[in-house]
Design an enzyme around this catalytic site. Structure first.
Site, PDB file in Angstrom:
ATOM      1  N   GLN A 353      -4.052  23.061  27.965  1.00  0.00           N
ATOM      2  CA  GLN A 353      -3.735  24.447  27.629  1.00  0.00           C
ATOM      3  C   GLN A 353      -2.885  24.552  26.373  1.00  0.00           C
ATOM      4  OE1 GLN A 353      -1.407  24.990  31.409  1.00  0.00           O
ATOM      5  NE2 GLN A 353       0.044  26.038  30.055  1.00  0.00           N
ATOM      6  N   CYS A 359      -1.724  28.834  32.027  1.00  0.00           N
ATOM      7  CA  CYS A 359      -2.130  28.090  33.223  1.00  0.00           C
ATOM      8  C   CYS A 359      -2.877  28.962  34.217  1.00  0.00           C
ATOM      9  CB  CYS A 359      -0.905  27.466  33.871  1.00  0.00           C
ATOM     10  SG  CYS A 359       0.368  28.663  34.376  1.00  0.00           S
ATOM     11  N   HIS A 502       3.797  28.049  38.157  1.00  0.00           N
ATOM     12  CA  HIS A 502       2.664  27.387  37.510  1.00  0.00           C
ATOM     13  C   HIS A 502       1.412  27.579  38.363  1.00  0.00           C
ATOM     14  CE1 HIS A 502       0.729  24.712  34.748  1.00  0.00           C
ATOM     15  NE2 HIS A 502       0.594  23.711  35.598  1.00  0.00           N
ATOM     16  N   ASN A 522      -4.629  19.862  37.084  1.00  0.00           N
ATOM     17  CA  ASN A 522      -3.709  20.551  36.176  1.00  0.00           C
ATOM     18  C   ASN A 522      -4.417  20.845  34.857  1.00  0.00           C
ATOM     19  OD1 ASN A 522      -1.355  21.700  35.276  1.00  0.00           O
ATOM     20  ND2 ASN A 522      -0.188  19.798  35.126  1.00  0.00           N
TER      21      ASN A 522
END
Length: 554
Positions: A353, A359, A502, A522
């Protein structure tokens, strides 16, 4: 004012007039010490126990109650050996006690490691009470380049039978100032809780007879952080290992800093993060940390990666459609013990990202890609995070400054889907112009579902029946920032709805060493974690994986 001036000059006179009990104190050649290393900038408190024998030229330092043992044996082999004994976990073995060895060389011989600084050059500056103990205070200042390091030693004395005095350490502190940065760049201190200068039994420095030490590649000076972490805290000053590791980091991640000032700043951030990583690894937490592309980032820069926002109240989603009875039946009939949607082709590759708090868009798109995969017969299509960043502002998202998955779902419900990445264009890592009206939209959703909160079996069922799930977590801890592998459990993690910062994607689950975990994707590149993934413990809803899971319906 007069009183303050008087007090100031009185202090100067007192300090200049104070006569040290011993002019040039010298530590015992043999001693045992217990204490704690405290490093405020790295947020570390690490206990240690050390044995030093200058006569036999051997030392041993244990960390975290003996979890990791290090030996520096100067008389072994031609140039000495450095040994580390620590529990090692592999796919085949759990916490296998292993002996690793590095041999000294003519250029880098192994010498016993002091945990007390060389006091040559120190000057006695007065007395001070430390933790209720009357001590003498000694100081030494060292300048090199732009740096000024000030070392302070607090000690007391024990009178010997021959009338002499044995110095006993109480506290040792280092404060480093960098004139180029215009600020302190380093600060650490050691508290000594126990000291004994009696002879040490030779068995203390012996490795168990039934243990064979395995060679570790590379010269000893390249393994300071793992085999002899105490070295960097003791005088004489040494930081060649920091330069070596930082050069490796810059080369691997193509770091080119524009100014000398920026280089110095990033190096000092890297130094503290490196200390943190290796100290936590010595603590044997059940997972490992590693130096990744974030190791030169400030706390503020790391925070910018965590762009999950929070809105209280109902988010408009449908309730989980399975009752407790349904869930119990599923546990017996359809739920596998472990599941990884990557193996079925339902998960796109890990992205980075970059310096954008987007996120939320990755967790959202991952859940939609998985649902679309199941809907259209197993055909995986890469959908556009950038479209959500650019276009969903009207529903309360803020592009690179944060957002929430349900707001992206609401945008999709109104507009009839989301563009593919191929049509909309690649991810930019920044806010861009919305042009969703100029491309076709796919993956139309009919709604979204809030999985029953804080329910392991409900989340397992949701993942098994509906594919990857968008989840929010508390990722504010440095253990998460530098996670490398293993089963992640952080006792300091929060799990309240307003404590999650997150957004990530749960793509599966499993059991390791009897503990249920979530397999989480992630969006910090494949340099982070285990190729971009992390195993997160389900224990006590650690870090909030089970707090706000959502999936879409089509």
């Amino acid at each position: 004012m007069f009183f303050k001036i008087f007090l100031y000059f009185a202090l100067i006179i007192y300090c200049s007039a104070y006569k040290c009990q011993v002019t040039d104190p010298v530590w015992s050649k043999t001693y045992t010490v217990q204490g704690t290393i405290l490093i405020p900038y790295a947020e570390l408190v690490e206990p240690f126990c050390a044995w030093y024998d200058g006569v036999s030229k051997a030392s041993r330092i244990d960390y975290y109650g003996g979890m990791v043992k290090t030996y520096q044996l100067a008389k072994e082999n031609d140039y000495g050996v450095s040994i580390k004994i620590a529990p090692i976990t592999t796919e085949e073995q759990l916490n296998s006690i292993t002996c690793l060895q590095v041999n000294g060389t003519g250029e880098n011989p192994i010498t016993p490691q002091n945990v007390l600084p060389d006091l040559r050059g120190f000057t006695c500056v007065g007395e001070e009470i430390i933790d209720g103990i009357k001590t003498e205070k000694l100081q030494f200042k060292q300048e090199f380049g732009n740096k000024i390091n000030k070392y302070t030693m607090w000690l007391r004395y024990k009178k010997n039978s021959d009338g002499g005095f044995t110095p006993i350490p109480v506290r040792y502190e280092m404060k480093g100032f960098n004139s180029l940065l215009g600020s302190h760049y380093d600060h650490y201190y050691l508290n000594y809780d126990y000291f004994d200068n009696s002879d040490i039994a030779s068995e203390v420095f012996e490795v168990a007879n039934n243990m064979t030490c395995v060679g570790f590649p590379g010269p000893g000076d390249k393994h300071i952080y793992t085999f002899n972490p105490m070295r960097e805290f003791m005088l004489p000053h040494y930081e060649g290992h920091v330069d070596f590791e930082f050069d490796k980091f810059k080369s691997k991640h193509n770091r080119q800093y524009e100014t000398k000032l920026e280089h110095e700043k990033r190096k000092e951030i890297f130094r503290q993060n490196l200390r943190f990583i290796h100290s936590k690894n010595r603590a044997q937490l059940g997972y490992s940390l590693g130096v990744n592309h974030l190791a030169d980032h400030t706390e503020l820069e790391l925070k910018a990666l965590r762009g999950k926002q929070y809105t209280s109240g109902y988010n408009g989603g449908n309730p989980f459609p399975y009752s407790e009875l349904d869930i119990k039946k599923a546990l017996v009939t359809i739920l596998p013990d472990q599941l990884d949607w990557r193996l079925f082709g339902a998960v796109t590759p890990v992205k980075d990202q970059s310096i954008c708090g987007s996120c939320w868009s990755f967790g959202t798109v991952g859940a939609i890609e998985g649902a679309y995969f199941l809907k259209n017969g197993g055909n995986l299509v890469r959908l556009s995070q950038q479209a959500l960043i650019d276009c969903s502002w009207g529903y309360g998202n803020n592009g690179c400054d944060g957002g929430e998955d349900f707001r992206a779902y609401q945008w999709m419900l109104k507009h009839g889907g989301i563009p593919t990445e191929e049509e909309y264009g690649p991810y930019l890592g920044q806010d861009g112009y919305c042009h969703a009206n100029n491309v076709s939209l796919v993956a139309k959703i009919t709604g979204f579902v809030n999985v029953t909160t804080n329910n392991q079996d409900a989340l397992r069922l949701a993942i098994a029946k509906h594919g990857p799930i968008s989840v929010a977590i508390d990722a504010s801890h440095k253990t998460f920032s530098f996670y490398s592998n293993g089963l992640y459990y952080e006792p300091k993690c929060k799990n309240g709805p307003d404590e999650l910062d997150h957004a990530v994607l749960a793509v599966g689950y499993g059991v390791m060493n009897g503990q249920l975990y979530w397999l989480v994707k992630n969006s910090w590149s494949t340099y982070w974690g285990n190729d971009g993934y992390i195993l997160m413990s389900a224990k006590n809803n650690n870090c909030g994986v089970m707090t706000d899971p959502t999936y879409v319906t089509m």
